[in-house]
Design an enzyme around this catalytic site. Sequence first.
Site, PDB file in Angstrom:
ATOM      1  N   HIS A 197      -1.607   1.059  -9.943  1.00 43.83           N
ATOM      2  CA  HIS A 197      -2.163   0.012  -8.848  1.00 43.83           C
ATOM      3  C   HIS A 197      -3.061  -1.177  -9.659  1.00 43.83           C
ATOM      4  CE1 HIS A 197      -4.112  -0.570  -4.590  1.00 43.83           C
ATOM      5  NE2 HIS A 197      -3.919  -1.719  -4.988  1.00 43.83           N
ATOM      6  N   GLU A 249      -3.362   7.923  -4.438  1.00 43.20           N
ATOM      7  CA  GLU A 249      -3.664   7.503  -5.582  1.00 43.20           C
ATOM      8  C   GLU A 249      -5.169   8.244  -5.972  1.00 43.20           C
ATOM      9  OE1 GLU A 249      -2.162   3.035  -4.529  1.00 43.20           O
ATOM     10  OE2 GLU A 249      -4.140   3.264  -5.558  1.00 43.20           O
ATOM     11  N   ARG A 274       0.976  -1.190   0.016  1.00 39.71           N
ATOM     12  CA  ARG A 274       0.079   0.012  -0.041  1.00 39.71           C
ATOM     13  C   ARG A 274       0.880   1.240   0.152  1.00 39.71           C
ATOM     14  NH1 ARG A 274      -3.392  -2.686  -1.514  1.00 39.71           N
ATOM     15  NH2 ARG A 274      -5.229  -3.069  -0.754  1.00 39.71           N
TER      16      ARG A 274
END
Lengths: 381, 313
Positions: free
Chosen positions: B279, B261, B232
């Site tokens: 991602h 993000e 993460r």
Amino acid sequence: MSYLHHKLLHLHQRKRRNLINTTPHPRRHHHTAHIQDAPVKGAMKATAMTSENQSRHSQSDLPYVLILKPPPSFLLFGDHFLDSSKFQYLKAYESPLPLPQFLQEHAQSVQAIFSSGLAPVTAETIRLLPRLGLVVTTSQGLNHIDLTECRRRGIAVAGAGTILSADCADSAVGFLIDVLRKISAANRYVKQGLWSSQGAYPLGYKLGGKRVGIVGLGSIGTEVAKRLDAFGCSISYNSRSKKPLVPYTFYPNVVELAANCDALIICCALTDETHHLINKEVLSALGKDGVIINIARGPIVDEKELVRCLVKGEIRGAGLDVFEHEPDVPVELFALDNVVMSPHCAVLTTESFEDLGKLMVGNIEAFFSNEPLLTPVSLDG
Amino acid sequence: MESIGVLMACPMNPYLEQELDKRFTLHRFWKVPEKSTFLSTHSNSIRAVVGNAFAGADAQLIEALPKLEIVASFSVGLDKIDLAKCKEKGIRVTNTPDVLTEDVADLAIGLILAVLRNLCECDRYVRSGKWKKGSYMLTTKFTGKRVGIIGLGRIGMAIAKRAEAFSCPISYHSRTEKPETKYKYYPSVVELAANCDILVIACSLTEETRHIVNRKVIDALGAEGVLINIGRGPHVDEPELVSALVERRIGGAGLDVFEHEPEVPEELFGLDNVVLLPHVGSGTVETRKDMADLVLGNLEAHFLKKPLLTPVI
């Protein structure tokens, strides 16, 4: 110095070729190789070898090894990177004479040729050197050496052995993951700021469980198989002959192999038999969900047909380190996101240069000591 | 089950959306202009929330949905869900473990190869049409390099298995040592970083692991080290990482996740030893379908009062 400051080298822009004697500055990031930028390891080696060879110049009875064109390692690590106390180099490229004349002049002194792969070792060259007993190359491929003439004359050939196999296999796996998971394309997308403006990137395809077909299960093919096995791929192959002790499925021809796999990886040598081995029939058998990876030689693939298939979407994608007419690459490929390309550098790692250098010197020293070569190439068949 | 209200936190998968539409009354939260009004209007009918790595169920949302029974995450990571709150209220939580393990591990290796072997820059170089005879790209070997993994769970183990096929010595840091593996354990991340060439973040994001890769760790990894993050974004002190990369105090990075993000620090765009992905760790056609089926299966099991497939709480 961080060896991850990737170097783009231009051999035709050779700068001063001094000895390396300073610790390279860690922040320098050049695109052309200047000798000061060479990794510390190479620097130390060059210095060490030079001091060892102070007495070299006075030993004019050391046997000669002919170099036709300067190898990439000289540019990276200096002219003395491959020095030895047991022989000396004769550099054809430093002479103003045209090659045939140069060879005639030194015909009686040359017992070995060192070729990096840049200079072909032709039958003509071999015939001008009556005392030639060894051809040594740092290239993985051998198609630049007239092996028939070597066999006829009883000249030994020593190659890179399996030293470059890991790097080639790593490249092949890297390409396969890149094509399926769209790594290079998605990296471009992010670096253009499109993730925040245009949203999620299209999905890729899972590697796990895919059927991988290896064309040529030699040293490189075996390393590729070993790696992809760990990713849960099922491995099959085609080779000149079935390998009895391997756990992978053998297919007697490449069309059948292609029809039964999702990714075809070319790992074989370029010979008369393998020229355009990957043709329309094979690509059609591979099909629209199939991927092709070529880290071997461009001419093994019918490039025109491959380009047509990629442009028309008749295969899923391709990873290509080699092309039929390097450095020319079909421009149609530049617009395709499902193609990943590199400029014939699957073996060009800093570590491989160092390992290869030691291997080559070792082979030549063995030859002049009448000892068995470290990595002899079989010239039978 | 058509009368059961399900709130989908953000767009995540067309197939999942379609199927939820068929089986439940699906509310698409991102299309709601006035969220608080919406929540009070529908607070009695929404019994499930479907979230993912970007949006889940925080305390505020949970409080606004008194009839909430289950949070089914379209991810294996649970950092967007207030687990304590769910436990307190007896709300079930499910995620999507195992089905995405291979894809994430594959991507970690793909990033390592892309960074070390400079695949993206090589590709860019060829596409530029500038490849001339006598030009070479010299890169860094992967085989045999020391790989250090933070978090030796399902994904960490899968990464280790793959890296072993490249003859990489494996070391790790985890909350507890795992003596059943043959890998070398380091009691601190700094020590792990100091003793590996490639550091991979593969642990879950919790309060303890936030900024687990900080300035000290980055310094220990050093000028020849590479950082790979498929965990993460908040695992890494991002400004510290950016300055380390810009100042070349670290050898390179492959990043699939970021602190905010889809915002990515623009200073990284021009660095050729950095590979950036949006991602996509589990982003394959095959795996997203498997994940969607798992979400649907968990919801169905819950409302049919059967055992959940992949419960967390």
